[in-house]
Design an enzyme around this catalytic site. Structure first.
Site, PDB file in Angstrom:
ATOM      1  N   LEU A 406       1.007   0.539   9.543  1.00 52.89           N
ATOM      2  CA  LEU A 406      -0.300   0.838   8.944  1.00 52.89           C
ATOM      3  C   LEU A 406      -0.413   0.264   7.544  1.00 52.89           C
ATOM      4  CD1 LEU A 406      -0.666   4.586  10.011  1.00 52.89           C
ATOM      5  CD2 LEU A 406      -1.826   2.619  11.021  1.00 52.89           C
ATOM      6  N   GLN A 408       2.233  -1.204   3.838  1.00 54.09           N
ATOM      7  CA  GLN A 408       3.514  -1.361   3.171  1.00 54.09           C
ATOM      8  C   GLN A 408       3.313  -1.272   1.671  1.00 54.09           C
ATOM      9  OE1 GLN A 408       4.554  -5.121   5.264  1.00 54.09           O
ATOM     10  NE2 GLN A 408       6.519  -4.132   5.655  1.00 54.09           N
ATOM     11  N   GLY A 409       4.279  -0.693   0.982  1.00 52.42           N
ATOM     12  CA  GLY A 409       4.214  -0.574  -0.468  1.00 52.42           C
ATOM     13  C   GLY A 409       5.588  -0.559  -1.068  1.00 52.42           C
ATOM     14  N   GLY A 410       5.636  -0.279  -2.371  1.00 58.72           N
ATOM     15  CA  GLY A 410       6.915  -0.282  -3.062  1.00 58.72           C
ATOM     16  C   GLY A 410       7.833   0.833  -2.624  1.00 58.72           C
ATOM     17  N   GLN A 411       7.259   1.913  -2.069  1.00 55.93           N
ATOM     18  CA  GLN A 411       8.082   3.053  -1.667  1.00 55.93           C
ATOM     19  C   GLN A 411       8.540   2.971  -0.215  1.00 55.93           C
ATOM     20  OE1 GLN A 411       8.993   5.033  -4.101  1.00 55.93           O
ATOM     21  NE2 GLN A 411       7.680   3.802  -5.433  1.00 55.93           N
ATOM     22  N   GLY A 412       7.890   2.151   0.601  1.00 55.15           N
ATOM     23  CA  GLY A 412       8.292   2.064   1.998  1.00 55.15           C
ATOM     24  C   GLY A 412       7.192   1.529   2.882  1.00 55.15           C
ATOM     25  N   ASP A 525       0.565   8.668 -10.119  1.00 58.24           N
ATOM     26  CA  ASP A 525       0.315   7.343  -9.516  1.00 58.24           C
ATOM     27  C   ASP A 525      -1.045   7.326  -8.820  1.00 58.24           C
ATOM     28  OD1 ASP A 525       0.830   4.698  -8.960  1.00 58.24           O
ATOM     29  OD2 ASP A 525       2.095   5.104  -7.214  1.00 58.24           O
TER      30      ASP A 525
END
Length: 729
Positions: A406, A408-412, A525
């Site tokens: 769905l 993607q980002g810096g955390q996962g 954030d």
């Protein structure tokens, strides 16, 4: 290897097996009696000559055929006088030539013909197991015993098939139903004329009992019957009480409709012996394979024809020397098989223990102990949070299929999944694998376990037993606010009312975190990509990995600076002190995004205005606000309403955090604007020094730096005498 050893074992066993040889003639007949007549052996109880047979029914006359000059044996009893074709002691049967019943189709009605064989009061019976009822020619024939019909067969005349070969055309055969205790000693054949018989005036129907094993080669054409006139027939014999049966005979009861129950003797040699069981000590002969066997004399039953239940016994001598390779083969095969099974079982046990140990290590490394500590302290509402297994999440996400991603980002990475109960979920697979940073992951569980708000995404559970931990959220179907703002679909206009509603919902969620929760929570954030939209486009604040809860008497957190460019509070960057007003600043950027439709960072704008916050503030100060607003906002929103919200955003972006409104105040003002838009009365004169901090390096980390430049404006502001600090790229 195991298959080869098994094959060697089978070959060895077959090589040791041989059929028992026949005993000498003197073991089969009485002393001084003939054993053969022509090509037919005549064992006792049958015999040729006086005192050589059991009784007159077994007397055999060996005569010479005048035409051929060959010897032929006949059963000598006057009631029988049948040519003897074969005698089998093993199966206790004799085969004789029996007359064939015939019927001329030119006769009217039916005709019954009795064979000339009458076995009544004799030791012989018609074997229903070894014989077939055969009809050749046209019409129907029935095999009957008194009034009982035991077989019925019908054949049709067809000159296109003159030879035997198709059942039902010129030929018919059927077995005779049999039981273990009922035999025939008489039968008759009843014929019925073929309905088309008048067209075949010369046709004749023949019916007879025929021994099964003669069936395939005795007759080939119906017309052969007229010349042969006889068919091989199998008879059983039973020795009766008073026949001086030997010790190798057993009593068996049989039933006949005419005779009722009566006792016969079944005679056979014991295992590993052969000879004639009807003679005294006739079975004393040990089979050749067992005579000098110093090992084990083994045997097995070999069926000649399983459907007839006829068999013979094969013997083999397995000595110690010859048994050794077999024992060795069996031992090696069995040992190898046990070793293989044991190895497989041991491998599975070791693998399972290794998996359990590895899961425990992952659980510990992924913060399981920290989470347990939080649970024991009461910080986590564990009843709301399920601990998922890795198998459950693999099944839900189709082994984390790339097609299920769905976002993607810096955390996962977030995957779409479906649980076994049918619920659609979002599975966030963390990219954090360093133990030093795992607290961020556990922190999100702790924070979300305390939250229950309609505009905050719900946490369903987590999984800690894999290399990278995972969180399971409720699935929000319509993507992020960032996507809605910056990838607008012309078929779905992003209206002013929707923008205002989303702003109110996000502000309400943040106000709940700051002032309504039992322990205040700072999100840290806030940005449009962390605001999700459900199927009704209701806002859901997500991603609490950087969030922190504080005690009520605290006013700020002192932490390492972290956040997202374009949304980061400059005051927090300078002091490393994060307050609730830092979340207010980030919300102000989101509010400007909703007003302008522009991204928080834009490289195409002038250097000092790359940051959307800076660009917005300068536009307000230079009275260019309506030049940067989204066209749909200008078209659908009221001027006073727009100016009021713009001024609210302007206040949220104030450099001095103390002069920013609280999220609770922001929420109340937005709600008031929606209910009754006020006239805008704020003086728009800004006479102050606007100081702008511009980022020099790339992503925000310990090496990031800013430079400060101050712009002088001739206009003054009646609302704020403090300088404003904006964050630009």
């Amino acid at each position: 290897m195991i298959m080869k050893l098994g094959l060697l074992l089978i070959i060895s066993f077959l090589c040791l097996t041989a059929k028992a040889s026949s005993p000498p003639d003197e073991y089969m007949v009485k002393p001084n009696c003939r054993y053969r007549c022509g090509n037919v052996t005549i064992p006792f109880p049958f015999g040729i000559g006086d005192s050589c047979y059991l009784n007159v029914w077994y007397s055999v006359n060996c005569s010479i055929n005048i035409s051929s000059g060959a010897e032929k044996p006949f059963l000598n009893h006057t009631k029988l006088n049948l040519e003897l074709l074969n005698v089998s002691l093993e199966h206790r049967t004799v085969e004789v030539n029996s007359p064939i019943a015939s019927y001329d189709q030119r006769q009217e009605g039916s005709n019954t013909s009795r064979p000339s064989i009458d076995l009544d009061k004799s030791p012989f019976l018609f074997s229903r197991l070894d014989n077939m009822f055969v009809v050749l020619g046209c019409g129907q024939a029935k095999l009957m015993d008194h009034e009982n019909v035991w077989a019925d067969c019908t054949s049709i005349c067809n000159h296109s098939y003159p030879a035997q070969g198709r059942n039902g055309l010129n030929f018919c055969q059927t077995p005779i139903p049999s039981t273990d205790s009922y035999y025939l000693n008489n039968y008759r054949v009843s014929f019925t004329r073929d309905c088309e018989g008048n067209n075949y005036s010369n046709s004749t129907t023949h019916a007879f009992l025929l021994a099964r094993h003669w069936f395939s080669h005795i007759f080939t054409k119906p017309e052969d019957i007229t010349s042969v006139k006889y068919a091989p027939l199998s008879l059983l014999w039973k020795t009766k009480s008073g026949d001086n049966a030997s010790s190798d005979c057993n009593r068996i009861a049989y039933y006949n409709p005419m005779m009722g129950f009566y006792v016969h003797y079944s005679c056979s040699c014991p295992l590993r012996h052969e000879g004639n069981p009807y003679l005294h000590k006739g079975c004393d002969h040990v089979v050749k394979e067992c005579t000098n066997c110093r090992g084990t004399c083994d045997y097995r039953y070999k069926f000649d024809d399983p459907s007839y239940r006829k068999y013979h016994i094969e013997y083999s001598c397995i000595t110690k020397d010859r048994l050794r390779p077999i024992i060795l083969g069996v031992s090696i095969s069995g040992g190898s098989l046990l070793l293989l099974l044991g190895s497989i079982g041991l491998y599975k046990v070791v693998k399972k223990k290794k998996e359990i140990r590895l899961k425990r290590q992952f659980f510990k490394r992924n913060g399981g102990l920290l989470l347990e500590q939080q649970i024991s302290s009461g910080e986590v509402a564990i009843e709301k949070t399920k601990i998922f297994t890795s198998k459950e999440l693999e099944k839900a996400t189709d082994n984390f299929n790339l097609n299920r991603i769905l976002g993607q980002g810096g955390q996962g990475t977030v995957y779409k999944g479906m649980l076994t109960d049918g619920r659609i979920v979002a599975v966030k697979k963390s990219m954090i694998v360093e133990e030093s940073q795992i607290g961020r992951f556990i922190n999100e569980i702790v924070i979300l376990s305390q939250i229950n708000h309609r505009n905050i995404v719900g946490l369903l559970g987590c999984c800690l037993e894999t290399e990278v931990p995972s969180l399971v959220y409720e699935y929000i179907s319509n993507g992020t606010l960032f996507q809605l703002i910056h990838s607008q679909d012309t078929d779905f206009p992003f209206s002013w009312e929707m923008r205002l509603q989303i702003a109110i919902e996000v502000a309400g969620a943040l106000a709940y975190l700051h002032s309504t929760c039992s322990i205040p929570i700072y999100h840290r954030d806030i940005k449009s990509t962390n605001i999700l939209l459900d199927d009704k486009y209701k806002a859901k604040v997500s991603d609490f990995g950087a969030s922190r809860s504080i005690s009520i008497d605290q006013t700020h957190l002192t932490t390492l600076v972290q956040g997202t460019f374009g949304y980061l509070d400059p005051e927090y960057f300078q002091s490393s002190q994060f307050t609730e007003k830092s979340d207010v600043y980030s919300f102000g950027v989101v509010l400007v995004e909703l007003l302008t439709g522009q991204k928080p960072i834009c490289s195409t704008r002038p250097q000092e205005e790359k940051s959307l916050a800076t660009h917005f503030i300068l536009s307000v100060q230079e009275s260019r606000l309506f030049d940067i607003l989204d066209a749909r906002v200008v078209k659908e929103g009221g001027k006073d309403e727009i100016m009021t919200i713009a001024y609210l955003a302007y206040r949220c972006l104030n450099l001095n955090g103390r002069k920013r409104p609280t999220m609770k105040e922001v929420t109340m003002e937005l709600e008031h604007i929606r209910v009754s838009p006020p006239p805008f009365k704020v003086e728009q004169n800004f006479e102050e020094n606007a100081c702008i901090e511009m980022e020099i390096t790339g992503p925000l980390d310990s090496t990031s730096s800013f430079k400060r430049s101050c712009l002088n404006y001739s206009k003054t502001s009646s609302s704020d005498k403090q300088p404003l600090l904006f964050n630009t790229l």
